[in-house]
Scaffold this motif. Structure first.
Motif, PDB file in Angstrom:
ATOM      1  N   GLN A   1     -57.041  -1.084 -36.713  1.00 26.59           N
ATOM      2  CA  GLN A   1     -57.541   0.073 -35.981  1.00 26.59           C
ATOM      3  C   GLN A   1     -58.921   0.538 -36.418  1.00 26.59           C
ATOM      4  OE1 GLN A   1     -54.460  -0.145 -37.298  1.00 26.59           O
ATOM      5  NE2 GLN A   1     -52.978   0.173 -35.637  1.00 26.59           N
ATOM      6  N   LYS A   2     -59.149   0.653 -37.726  1.00 29.11           N
ATOM      7  CA  LYS A   2     -60.435   1.144 -38.221  1.00 29.11           C
ATOM      8  C   LYS A   2     -61.559   0.186 -37.852  1.00 29.11           C
ATOM      9  CE  LYS A   2     -58.757   3.919 -42.106  1.00 29.11           C
ATOM     10  NZ  LYS A   2     -58.808   4.126 -43.577  1.00 29.11           N
ATOM     11  N   GLU A   3     -61.301  -1.112 -37.991  1.00 28.83           N
ATOM     12  CA  GLU A   3     -62.311  -2.105 -37.640  1.00 28.83           C
ATOM     13  C   GLU A   3     -62.629  -2.049 -36.146  1.00 28.83           C
ATOM     14  OE1 GLU A   3     -59.668  -2.557 -39.487  1.00 28.83           O
ATOM     15  OE2 GLU A   3     -59.964  -4.076 -41.044  1.00 28.83           O
ATOM     16  N   ALA A   4     -61.591  -1.843 -35.343  1.00 28.93           N
ATOM     17  CA  ALA A   4     -61.780  -1.789 -33.895  1.00 28.93           C
ATOM     18  C   ALA A   4     -62.643  -0.595 -33.495  1.00 28.93           C
ATOM     19  CB  ALA A   4     -60.422  -1.717 -33.203  1.00 28.93           C
ATOM     20  N   ILE A   5     -62.381   0.556 -34.081  1.00 32.28           N
ATOM     21  CA  ILE A   5     -63.160   1.756 -33.764  1.00 32.28           C
ATOM     22  C   ILE A   5     -64.612   1.588 -34.203  1.00 32.28           C
ATOM     23  CG2 ILE A   5     -63.461   4.196 -34.371  1.00 32.28           C
ATOM     24  CD1 ILE A   5     -60.391   4.420 -34.342  1.00 32.28           C
ATOM     25  N   ALA A   6     -64.820   0.964 -35.361  1.00 28.95           N
ATOM     26  CA  ALA A   6     -66.185   0.702 -35.840  1.00 28.95           C
ATOM     27  C   ALA A   6     -66.925  -0.228 -34.877  1.00 28.95           C
ATOM     28  CB  ALA A   6     -66.142   0.101 -37.240  1.00 28.95           C
ATOM     29  N   MET A   7     -66.210  -1.188 -34.311  1.00 31.43           N
ATOM     30  CA  MET A   7     -66.824  -2.115 -33.354  1.00 31.43           C
ATOM     31  C   MET A   7     -67.231  -1.392 -32.072  1.00 31.43           C
ATOM     32  SD  MET A   7     -64.475  -5.533 -33.799  1.00 31.43           S
ATOM     33  CE  MET A   7     -65.289  -6.437 -32.494  1.00 31.43           C
ATOM     34  N   LEU A   8     -66.437  -0.420 -31.643  1.00 34.25           N
ATOM     35  CA  LEU A   8     -66.793   0.352 -30.453  1.00 34.25           C
ATOM     36  C   LEU A   8     -68.082   1.142 -30.683  1.00 34.25           C
ATOM     37  CD1 LEU A   8     -63.314   1.719 -29.286  1.00 34.25           C
ATOM     38  CD2 LEU A   8     -64.585  -0.224 -28.360  1.00 34.25           C
ATOM     39  N   ASP A   9     -68.212   1.732 -31.877  1.00 35.20           N
ATOM     40  CA  ASP A   9     -69.446   2.452 -32.218  1.00 35.20           C
ATOM     41  C   ASP A   9     -70.635   1.497 -32.219  1.00 35.20           C
ATOM     42  OD1 ASP A   9     -68.140   4.890 -32.493  1.00 35.20           O
ATOM     43  OD2 ASP A   9     -67.745   4.596 -34.632  1.00 35.20           O
ATOM     44  N   GLN A  10     -70.405   0.287 -32.733  1.00 32.63           N
ATOM     45  CA  GLN A  10     -71.460  -0.733 -32.756  1.00 32.63           C
ATOM     46  C   GLN A  10     -71.864  -1.104 -31.327  1.00 32.63           C
ATOM     47  OE1 GLN A  10     -70.203  -4.493 -34.382  1.00 32.63           O
ATOM     48  NE2 GLN A  10     -72.152  -5.509 -33.921  1.00 32.63           N
ATOM     49  N   ALA A  11     -70.878  -1.253 -30.456  1.00 31.74           N
ATOM     50  CA  ALA A  11     -71.149  -1.626 -29.063  1.00 31.74           C
ATOM     51  C   ALA A  11     -71.995  -0.559 -28.371  1.00 31.74           C
ATOM     52  CB  ALA A  11     -69.832  -1.835 -28.319  1.00 31.74           C
ATOM     53  N   ILE A  12     -71.658   0.706 -28.569  1.00 35.60           N
ATOM     54  CA  ILE A  12     -72.424   1.793 -27.948  1.00 35.60           C
ATOM     55  C   ILE A  12     -73.856   1.811 -28.461  1.00 35.60           C
ATOM     56  CG2 ILE A  12     -72.645   4.314 -27.774  1.00 35.60           C
ATOM     57  CD1 ILE A  12     -69.581   4.463 -27.758  1.00 35.60           C
ATOM     58  N   SER A  13     -74.025   1.564 -29.755  1.00 36.77           N
ATOM     59  CA  SER A  13     -75.360   1.632 -30.371  1.00 36.77           C
ATOM     60  C   SER A  13     -76.315   0.567 -29.834  1.00 36.77           C
ATOM     61  CB  SER A  13     -75.245   1.494 -31.895  1.00 36.77           C
ATOM     62  OG  SER A  13     -74.880   0.176 -32.266  1.00 36.77           O
ATOM     63  N   LEU A  14     -75.792  -0.499 -29.250  1.00 37.61           N
ATOM     64  CA  LEU A  14     -76.641  -1.578 -28.745  1.00 37.61           C
ATOM     65  C   LEU A  14     -77.533  -1.126 -27.595  1.00 37.61           C
ATOM     66  CD1 LEU A  14     -74.180  -4.612 -28.800  1.00 37.61           C
ATOM     67  CD2 LEU A  14     -76.259  -4.365 -30.160  1.00 37.61           C
ATOM     68  N   THR A  15     -77.068  -0.126 -26.831  1.00 35.83           N
ATOM     69  CA  THR A  15     -77.861   0.326 -25.683  1.00 35.83           C
ATOM     70  C   THR A  15     -78.170   1.814 -25.706  1.00 35.83           C
ATOM     71  OG1 THR A  15     -75.821   0.618 -24.396  1.00 35.83           O
ATOM     72  CG2 THR A  15     -76.972  -1.488 -24.162  1.00 35.83           C
ATOM     73  N   SER A  16     -77.638   2.535 -26.674  1.00 36.41           N
ATOM     74  CA  SER A  16     -77.838   3.981 -26.735  1.00 36.41           C
ATOM     75  C   SER A  16     -79.107   4.305 -27.505  1.00 36.41           C
ATOM     76  CB  SER A  16     -76.630   4.654 -27.399  1.00 36.41           C
ATOM     77  OG  SER A  16     -76.819   6.044 -27.470  1.00 36.41           O
ATOM     78  N   PHE A  17     -80.082   4.896 -26.812  1.00 31.40           N
ATOM     79  CA  PHE A  17     -81.354   5.222 -27.447  1.00 31.40           C
ATOM     80  C   PHE A  17     -81.594   6.730 -27.551  1.00 31.40           C
ATOM     81  CE2 PHE A  17     -81.862   1.139 -25.200  1.00 31.40           C
ATOM     82  CZ  PHE A  17     -82.037   0.316 -26.299  1.00 31.40           C
ATOM     83  N   THR A  18     -80.697   7.522 -26.962  1.00 28.50           N
ATOM     84  CA  THR A  18     -80.824   8.974 -27.023  1.00 28.50           C
ATOM     85  C   THR A  18     -79.449   9.599 -26.939  1.00 28.50           C
ATOM     86  OG1 THR A  18     -81.656  10.941 -25.883  1.00 28.50           O
ATOM     87  CG2 THR A  18     -81.213   9.018 -24.517  1.00 28.50           C
ATOM     88  N   SER A  19     -79.293  10.751 -27.568  1.00 36.70           N
ATOM     89  CA  SER A  19     -78.009  11.453 -27.535  1.00 36.70           C
ATOM     90  C   SER A  19     -77.871  12.318 -26.279  1.00 36.70           C
ATOM     91  CB  SER A  19     -77.870  12.340 -28.782  1.00 36.70           C
ATOM     92  OG  SER A  19     -78.915  13.310 -28.812  1.00 36.70           O
ATOM     93  N   LYS A  20     -78.935  12.381 -25.476  1.00 34.74           N
ATOM     94  CA  LYS A  20     -78.931  13.274 -24.310  1.00 34.74           C
ATOM     95  C   LYS A  20     -78.262  12.655 -23.086  1.00 34.74           C
ATOM     96  CE  LYS A  20     -83.056  15.848 -25.701  1.00 34.74           C
ATOM     97  NZ  LYS A  20     -84.427  16.268 -25.330  1.00 34.74           N
ATOM     98  N   THR A  21     -78.261  11.344 -22.999  1.00 32.52           N
ATOM     99  CA  THR A  21     -77.664  10.689 -21.839  1.00 32.52           C
ATOM    100  C   THR A  21     -76.812   9.501 -22.281  1.00 32.52           C
ATOM    101  OG1 THR A  21     -79.591   9.229 -21.552  1.00 32.52           O
ATOM    102  CG2 THR A  21     -79.572  11.306 -20.318  1.00 32.52           C
ATOM    103  N   MET A  22     -75.841   9.148 -21.443  1.00 39.72           N
ATOM    104  CA  MET A  22     -75.024   7.959 -21.672  1.00 39.72           C
ATOM    105  C   MET A  22     -74.895   7.205 -20.358  1.00 39.72           C
ATOM    106  SD  MET A  22     -71.848   9.162 -24.136  1.00 39.72           S
ATOM    107  CE  MET A  22     -71.476   7.476 -24.655  1.00 39.72           C
ATOM    108  N   THR A  23     -74.901   5.881 -20.452  1.00 43.20           N
ATOM    109  CA  THR A  23     -74.654   5.072 -19.265  1.00 43.20           C
ATOM    110  C   THR A  23     -73.157   5.078 -18.970  1.00 43.20           C
ATOM    111  OG1 THR A  23     -74.287   3.040 -20.540  1.00 43.20           O
ATOM    112  CG2 THR A  23     -76.571   3.551 -19.908  1.00 43.20           C
ATOM    113  N   GLU A  24     -72.801   4.603 -17.772  1.00 47.71           N
ATOM    114  CA  GLU A  24     -71.385   4.518 -17.424  1.00 47.71           C
ATOM    115  C   GLU A  24     -70.656   3.588 -18.389  1.00 47.71           C
ATOM    116  OE1 GLU A  24     -70.090   4.016 -13.370  1.00 47.71           O
ATOM    117  OE2 GLU A  24     -71.900   4.990 -12.611  1.00 47.71           O
TER     118      GLU A  24
END
Length: 298
Positions: free
Chosen positions: A132-155
């Motif tokens: 579980q912990k590894e999986a959640i860390a991977m999700l954070d990693q996945a988001i960080s690949l395209t997230s450049f600002t905290s103001k908006t999120m893609t679908e």
């Protein structure tokens, strides 16, 4: 960004639906301009591209994805397969497909494709390997690949964050879950137009389930109401049976027998209407004795 790909795609889409250049251009630009765009001689302005996309029946983001992603149609097909497997909860098949696609050169050269595979790799890791912990860390990693600002999120980023919320609910990590729900709803309500109309329904439903687990029944009811209203405005039946059933559960816990029975009956009608034989059909005891407080079900 290869803009010539946009012109080629406009040509193929136009031909596929039997539309002439004159028909595509009407009220948007000249026929000569469409011809130049399709040949790659000129690049369309954003407003022009938006109107062309509308007339061809696609979202304007489709063209930007074409221009920025190598072998976009192939990526789109893999994404479609993973989405189907995810919704059918076929986690072993997800793992197998992800491991195969990780050998594809696109995985290293295309961030959006890498994000897609890491996201689904985490789903397999959580549900099959129980890491579980590894999986959640991977999700954070996945988001960080395209997230450049905290103001908006893609679908896509909201989809991944929604998966994280599902994991946290399973782990009963309600403190972190509350923070993530606040974040995802804030971003969700900033987006005026969603490509995937079911995304808002799923997010509201998952947040409502979490509130139910925490016995915050009034908040859960409010979120269910939002989801139901969204379904009706989007002409969608997706999750309507489950939403009405959850409403009934909430009112049952609040000892409001009239409202509980009403929502349980609507839920059963929707289940039967949609022919969801695999879903729980509302038991008669819930319809007849809905004023009795019961333990929340999964």
């Amino acid at each position: 960004m290869d803009f010539s790909k946009i012109g080629k795609e406009i040509y193929f889409l136009r031909k596929a639906i039997g539309m002439s250049q004159k028909e595509l251009a009407a009220g948007i630009c000249s026929q000569a301009q469409v011809s130049k765009i399709e040949k790659g001689d000129v690049y369309p302005y954003a407003p022009t591209l938006y109107l062309i996309a509308q007339r061809l029946g696609v979202d304007v983001s489709y063209f930007f994805n074409i221009a920025t992603t190598s072998n976009y149609h192939y990526v789109l097909e893999v994404e479609s397969q993973l989405t189907a497997l995810r919704r059918e909860e076929k986690y072993k098949e997800i793992q197998k497909l992800v491991q195969t696609e990780k050998k594809n050169p696109l995985y290293k050269t295309t961030p959006s494709y890498q994000q897609l595979l890491i996201w689904h790799d985490a789903i397999g890791l959580f549900n099959i390997a129980q890491k579980q912990k590894e999986a959640i860390a991977m999700l954070d990693q996945a988001i960080s690949l395209t997230s450049f600002t905290s103001k908006t999120m893609t679908e896509r980023e909201m989809e991944i964050l929604n998966t994280k919320c599902v994991f946290l609910l399973e782990l009963e990590d309600y403190k972190q879950l509350a923070q993530q729900h606040q974040t995802i709803i804030q971003h969700l309500e900033r987006v005026p137009n969603l490509t995937d109309k079911t995304l808002k329904t799923r997010i509201y439903f998952n947040c409502a389930k979490a509130k139910f687990k925490l016995e915050n029944h009034h908040d859960s009811i409010q979120l269910c109401h939002k989801a139901i209203q969204w379904c009706l405005s989007a002409y969608s039946l997706y999750l309507l049976p489950e939403l009405h059933y959850l409403m009934g559960q909430n009112y049952n816990c609040l000892n409001d027998s009239y409202q509980a029975a009403s929502y349980f009956k609507k839920a059963r009608d929707y289940f039967e209407l949609l022919g969801k034989g695999g879903c729980r059909i509302i038991p008669e005891k819930d319809l007849e004795n809905s004023g009795r407080k019961e333990q929340p079900g999964r």
